[in-house]
Design a protein around this motif. Structure first.
Motif, short mmCIF file in Angstrom:
data_model
loop_
_atom_site.label_atom_id
_atom_site.label_comp_id
_atom_site.label_asym_id
_atom_site.label_seq_id
_atom_site.Cartn_x
_atom_site.Cartn_y
_atom_site.Cartn_z
N LYS A 1 0.84 -1.21 0.00
CA LYS A 1 0.00 0.00 0.00
C LYS A 1 0.86 1.24 0.00
CE LYS A 1 -4.07 2.03 2.22
NZ LYS A 1 -3.65 3.42 2.10
N SER A 2 1.90 1.25 0.83
CA SER A 2 2.81 2.38 0.89
C SER A 2 3.52 2.61 -0.44
CB SER A 2 3.85 2.15 2.00
OG SER A 2 4.79 3.20 2.03
N GLN A 3 3.71 1.53 -1.19
CA GLN A 3 4.40 1.61 -2.49
C GLN A 3 3.45 1.90 -3.65
OE1 GLN A 3 6.19 -2.28 -2.50
NE2 GLN A 3 7.50 -1.81 -0.74
N GLY A 4 2.17 2.15 -3.33
CA GLY A 4 1.19 2.49 -4.37
C GLY A 4 0.72 1.29 -5.17
N LYS A 5 0.84 0.08 -4.60
CA LYS A 5 0.50 -1.14 -5.32
C LYS A 5 -0.83 -1.75 -4.85
CE LYS A 5 5.33 -2.21 -6.32
NZ LYS A 5 6.45 -3.17 -6.14
N THR A 6 -1.64 -0.95 -4.20
CA THR A 6 -2.98 -1.39 -3.79
C THR A 6 -3.98 -0.27 -4.04
OG1 THR A 6 -2.85 -0.57 -1.51
CG2 THR A 6 -1.97 -2.79 -1.93
N VAL A 7 -5.24 -0.66 -4.09
CA VAL A 7 -6.33 0.32 -4.22
C VAL A 7 -7.40 -0.03 -3.19
CG1 VAL A 7 -8.07 1.34 -5.72
CG2 VAL A 7 -5.89 0.57 -6.69
N ILE A 8 -7.84 0.97 -2.42
CA ILE A 8 -8.93 0.79 -1.47
C ILE A 8 -10.17 1.43 -2.06
CG2 ILE A 8 -9.73 1.18 0.90
CD1 ILE A 8 -7.19 -0.46 0.79
N VAL B 1 -13.16 -13.58 -3.99
CA VAL B 1 -11.82 -13.26 -4.45
C VAL B 1 -11.73 -13.50 -5.95
CG1 VAL B 1 -9.36 -13.73 -4.16
CG2 VAL B 1 -10.90 -13.99 -2.21
N TYR B 2 -11.15 -12.52 -6.67
CA TYR B 2 -11.04 -12.60 -8.12
C TYR B 2 -9.59 -12.47 -8.57
CZ TYR B 2 -16.09 -11.69 -8.20
OH TYR B 2 -17.45 -11.75 -8.01
N ASP B 3 -9.28 -13.13 -9.67
CA ASP B 3 -7.98 -12.99 -10.34
C ASP B 3 -8.01 -11.69 -11.14
OD1 ASP B 3 -5.82 -13.08 -12.11
OD2 ASP B 3 -5.92 -15.24 -12.35
N SER B 4 -7.10 -10.77 -10.83
CA SER B 4 -7.11 -9.47 -11.50
C SER B 4 -6.49 -9.50 -12.90
CB SER B 4 -6.37 -8.44 -10.64
OG SER B 4 -7.01 -8.28 -9.39
N ASN B 5 -5.93 -10.63 -13.30
CA ASN B 5 -5.46 -10.77 -14.68
C ASN B 5 -6.62 -11.06 -15.63
OD1 ASN B 5 -2.50 -10.59 -14.35
ND2 ASN B 5 -2.80 -12.43 -13.08
N MET C 1 -23.89 -3.75 9.21
CA MET C 1 -23.21 -4.48 8.15
C MET C 1 -22.26 -3.52 7.45
SD MET C 1 -23.76 -4.03 4.61
CE MET C 1 -24.46 -2.54 3.89
N ASP C 2 -21.20 -4.07 6.88
CA ASP C 2 -20.36 -3.24 6.01
C ASP C 2 -19.86 -4.06 4.83
OD1 ASP C 2 -17.84 -4.49 6.75
OD2 ASP C 2 -17.86 -3.31 8.57
N ILE C 3 -19.58 -3.33 3.77
CA ILE C 3 -19.04 -3.92 2.54
C ILE C 3 -17.68 -3.27 2.29
CG2 ILE C 3 -19.34 -4.30 0.07
CD1 ILE C 3 -22.39 -3.94 0.55
N ARG C 4 -16.65 -4.08 2.21
CA ARG C 4 -15.30 -3.61 1.97
C ARG C 4 -14.75 -4.27 0.71
NH1 ARG C 4 -13.13 -1.44 6.97
NH2 ARG C 4 -14.77 -1.58 8.57
N SER C 5 -13.99 -3.51 -0.04
CA SER C 5 -13.47 -4.05 -1.29
C SER C 5 -12.13 -3.41 -1.61
CB SER C 5 -14.46 -3.78 -2.43
OG SER C 5 -14.75 -2.39 -2.53
N GLY C 6 -11.40 -4.03 -2.52
CA GLY C 6 -10.10 -3.49 -2.87
C GLY C 6 -9.36 -4.34 -3.88
N TYR C 7 -8.15 -3.87 -4.21
CA TYR C 7 -7.34 -4.47 -5.28
C TYR C 7 -5.89 -4.44 -4.82
CZ TYR C 7 -4.94 -4.34 -9.90
OH TYR C 7 -4.12 -4.55 -10.98
N VAL C 8 -5.24 -5.59 -4.85
CA VAL C 8 -3.82 -5.68 -4.53
C VAL C 8 -3.07 -5.95 -5.83
CG1 VAL C 8 -2.05 -6.82 -3.14
CG2 VAL C 8 -4.37 -6.61 -2.26
N LYS C 9 -2.47 -4.90 -6.38
CA LYS C 9 -1.77 -5.04 -7.66
C LYS C 9 -0.59 -6.01 -7.53
CE LYS C 9 -2.77 -0.21 -8.83
NZ LYS C 9 -2.20 1.12 -9.15
N GLY C 10 0.08 -5.94 -6.39
CA GLY C 10 1.24 -6.79 -6.20
C GLY C 10 0.91 -8.27 -6.20
#
Length: 337
Positions: free
Chosen positions: A31-38, A91-95, A53-62
């Protein structure tokens, strides 16, 4: 296209707190390296049901993973013979955008939240800290204690305080050593677990404090804390929640898991709105600290605060490990979609 479905008990068998701590640490750095998205947090309170209830989502580029989870906290379920804390994670494959896993979210959430609180303690508490306090003796408490003892095995005393139920604190304290051994493979023969009725007394005795309650009124006062205390605040994840007095933030070194999210719904929300601190007083994010971009504790008298609102990117890292290990031992159900 096949998707692996994992139940709660299956996840418990394949992930280990030691591994989760390292995955969480790694994702904070990414995250500090800019390789994630919240992506924006969605939450809702069911007033009549006294639930949320809550819904949380995100993307880990690394890791090339993205996804989401919905968590439901319905405390009154206990009276119905149902689990109060439930959720589903995808969970999804980001490719490719192809789903690779659907699983129970509650256990992974507890594991990664425990790891987050402990990383805050390990990164910011005094190196000679020997006394830990847990404010809140609910479902999350054992995970916080387990992760912290893995990183700080020199902790000699753990005070467990529950503002709603001293009996719950007593039960956890009496069973904690057994829970650590059976659920986390941790020997804690040198650590004493103490249930305490008085929040003030426990605070005055503690070097590091982890808060995990849904409180909307501050439970810890500044006048109680001793020099050099560290706080990992994990309970505030919705607007107007607050566990520690706003005045504690004044002059403290303040860190966030995600600065924007903490300003909006974290423990720092009200101190900012009240003018106790300014946004400029937030030193940065825990990932920046772990990467060496910002300084941490510089002397034994500083008060340090880690405000952790919870990030789905941490769940993704833990889920990836669970999926890989489950496939290796042929656990779970593969479903063609």
């Amino acid at each position: 296209m096949s998707v692996l479905i994992l139940k709660r008990e299956e996840i418990k068998k394949v992930i280990d707190m030691r591994e989760v701590i390292e995955e969480v640490r790694k994702v904070y750095k990414l995250k500090s390296q800019g390789k994630t998205v919240i992506w924006p947090l969605v939450n809702y309170e069911f007033e009549e049901e006294h639930a949320a209830m809550d819904i949380r989502s995100g993307y880990v580029k690394g890791e090339q993973l993205h996804g989401l989870k919905m968590l439901n906290n319905f405390p009154e379920n206990r009276e119905k013979g149902l689990a109060p804390f439930n959720g589903i994670m995808m969970v999804y494959d980001s490719n490719t955008g192809v789903p690779i896993g659907i699983m129970d979210a509650s256990y992974i959430t507890c594991m990664r939240t425990g790891a987050a609180g402990a990383i805050g303690v390990d990164s910011l508490a005094r190196k000679d800290a020997e006394t830990l306090m847990l404010l809140g003796a609910g479902k999350q408490a054992p995970f916080q204690i387990a992760a912290t003892l893995l990183l700080r095995p020199n902790i000699k005393e753990v005070y467990i305080v529950d503002p709603l139920s001293f009996e719950q604190a007593e039960t956890l304290a009496s069973n904690m050593r057994k829970i650590l051994q059976e659920d986390f493979d941790i020997q804690a023969d040198q650590t004493v677990f103490l249930a305490e009725r008085s929040i003030e007394k426990a605070v005055r005795c503690s070097d590091a404090i982890i808060t995990v309650t849904p409180s909307r009124n501050p439970l810890i006062k500044k006048e109680w804390i001793r020099p050099g205390t560290h706080f990992s605040c994990l309970g505030s994840d919705m607007e107007t929640k607050q566990e520690i007095e706003s005045a504690i933030f004044a002059g403290a070194k303040i860190y966030a898991d995600d600065k924007e999210q903490c300003i909006r719904v974290g423990e720092m929300e009200l101190p900012l709105l009240e003018g106790v601190i300014r946004e400029a007083d937030i030193l940065g994010e825990i990932g920046d600290l772990l990467c060496g971009k910002i300084s941490g504790r510089e002397n034994s008298d500083e008060t340090t605060i880690f405000d952790a609102t919870g990030l789905y990117i941490l769940d993704l890292a833990a889920a990836k490990a669970a999926i890989a290990k489950a496939k290796k031992v042929h656990m779970g159900i593969e479903v063609e979609m």
